[in-house]
Motif scaffolding. Structure first.
Motif, PDB file in Angstrom:
ATOM      1  N   PHE A   1      11.263 -11.221  -1.151  1.00  0.00           N
ATOM      2  CA  PHE A   1      10.757 -12.440  -0.530  1.00  0.00           C
ATOM      3  C   PHE A   1       9.356 -12.765  -1.054  1.00  0.00           C
ATOM      4  N   GLU A   2       8.329 -12.280  -0.375  1.00  0.00           N
ATOM      5  CA  GLU A   2       6.952 -12.483  -0.802  1.00  0.00           C
ATOM      6  C   GLU A   2       6.118 -11.327  -0.284  1.00  0.00           C
ATOM      7  N   PRO A   3       4.947 -11.090  -0.886  1.00  0.00           N
ATOM      8  CA  PRO A   3       4.110  -9.982  -0.433  1.00  0.00           C
ATOM      9  C   PRO A   3       3.557 -10.223   0.969  1.00  0.00           C
ATOM     10  N   LEU A   4       3.565  -9.176   1.784  1.00  0.00           N
ATOM     11  CA  LEU A   4       3.011  -9.245   3.135  1.00  0.00           C
ATOM     12  C   LEU A   4       1.590  -8.721   3.191  1.00  0.00           C
ATOM     13  N   THR A   5       1.209  -7.921   2.223  1.00  0.00           N
ATOM     14  CA  THR A   5      -0.148  -7.383   2.165  1.00  0.00           C
ATOM     15  C   THR A   5      -0.701  -7.600   0.759  1.00  0.00           C
ATOM     16  N   ALA A   6      -2.004  -7.569   0.637  1.00  0.00           N
ATOM     17  CA  ALA A   6      -2.638  -7.763  -0.667  1.00  0.00           C
ATOM     18  C   ALA A   6      -2.211  -6.680  -1.654  1.00  0.00           C
ATOM     19  N   ASP A   7      -1.888  -5.490  -1.159  1.00  0.00           N
ATOM     20  CA  ASP A   7      -1.455  -4.401  -2.032  1.00  0.00           C
ATOM     21  C   ASP A   7      -0.141  -4.709  -2.734  1.00  0.00           C
ATOM     22  N   CYS A   8       0.629  -5.639  -2.198  1.00  0.00           N
ATOM     23  CA  CYS A   8       1.948  -5.957  -2.747  1.00  0.00           C
ATOM     24  C   CYS A   8       1.941  -7.143  -3.697  1.00  0.00           C
ATOM     25  N   ILE A   9       0.794  -7.770  -3.901  1.00  0.00           N
ATOM     26  CA  ILE A   9       0.740  -8.926  -4.790  1.00  0.00           C
ATOM     27  C   ILE A   9       0.756  -8.448  -6.230  1.00  0.00           C
ATOM     28  N   CYS A  10       1.721  -8.914  -6.991  1.00  0.00           N
ATOM     29  CA  CYS A  10       1.832  -8.557  -8.398  1.00  0.00           C
ATOM     30  C   CYS A  10       2.455  -9.743  -9.131  1.00  0.00           C
ATOM     31  N   PRO A  11       1.650 -10.589  -9.763  1.00  0.00           N
ATOM     32  CA  PRO A  11       2.185 -11.793 -10.403  1.00  0.00           C
ATOM     33  C   PRO A  11       3.271 -11.509 -11.443  1.00  0.00           C
ATOM     34  N   GLU A  12       3.232 -10.336 -12.058  1.00  0.00           N
ATOM     35  CA  GLU A  12       4.218 -10.015 -13.094  1.00  0.00           C
ATOM     36  C   GLU A  12       5.617  -9.800 -12.515  1.00  0.00           C
TER      37      GLU A  12
END
Length: 98
Positions: A56-67
């Motif tokens: 789906f989408e990241p819930l925390t900043a640690d899960c953000i990975c544009p790649e």
């Protein structure tokens, strides 16, 4: 496709367990069983967050990975494009889990 509500429920449950164990360990920092349970719960939480971010989408900043995040067309404003996004669709507290 994974069930969004089920995944959010699992994340909520394991997050509660992590928080509860953390509070317990604040008062009992050397208890081996609690330390082991905390480590296991943290690993499960990290994996659930990673799986949710991929689906789906990241819930925390640690899960953000544009790649790797946000490659599907699910709720995105940038379909098929690599991009930075905290969330692409409505957040769970905005009814995004319904």
């Amino acid at each position: 496709m994974a069930d969004r509500m089920q995944m959010l429920r699992q994340i909520t449950e394991i997050s509660f367990m992590v928080d509860d164990l953390r509070l317990y360990l604040d008062m009992h920092p050397t208890e081996k069983e609690a330390l082991a349970a905390f480590g296991t719960a943290m690993q499960q939480r990290k994996q659930l967050l990673k799986d949710y971010a991929a689906e789906f989408e990241p819930l925390t900043a640690d899960c953000i990975c544009p790649e790797t995040n946000n490659r599907t067309d699910f709720g995105t404003r940038y379909p098929g494009q690599e991009h930075f996004a905290w969330t692409d669709g409505p957040a769970p507290w905005e009814g995004g889990a319904n």
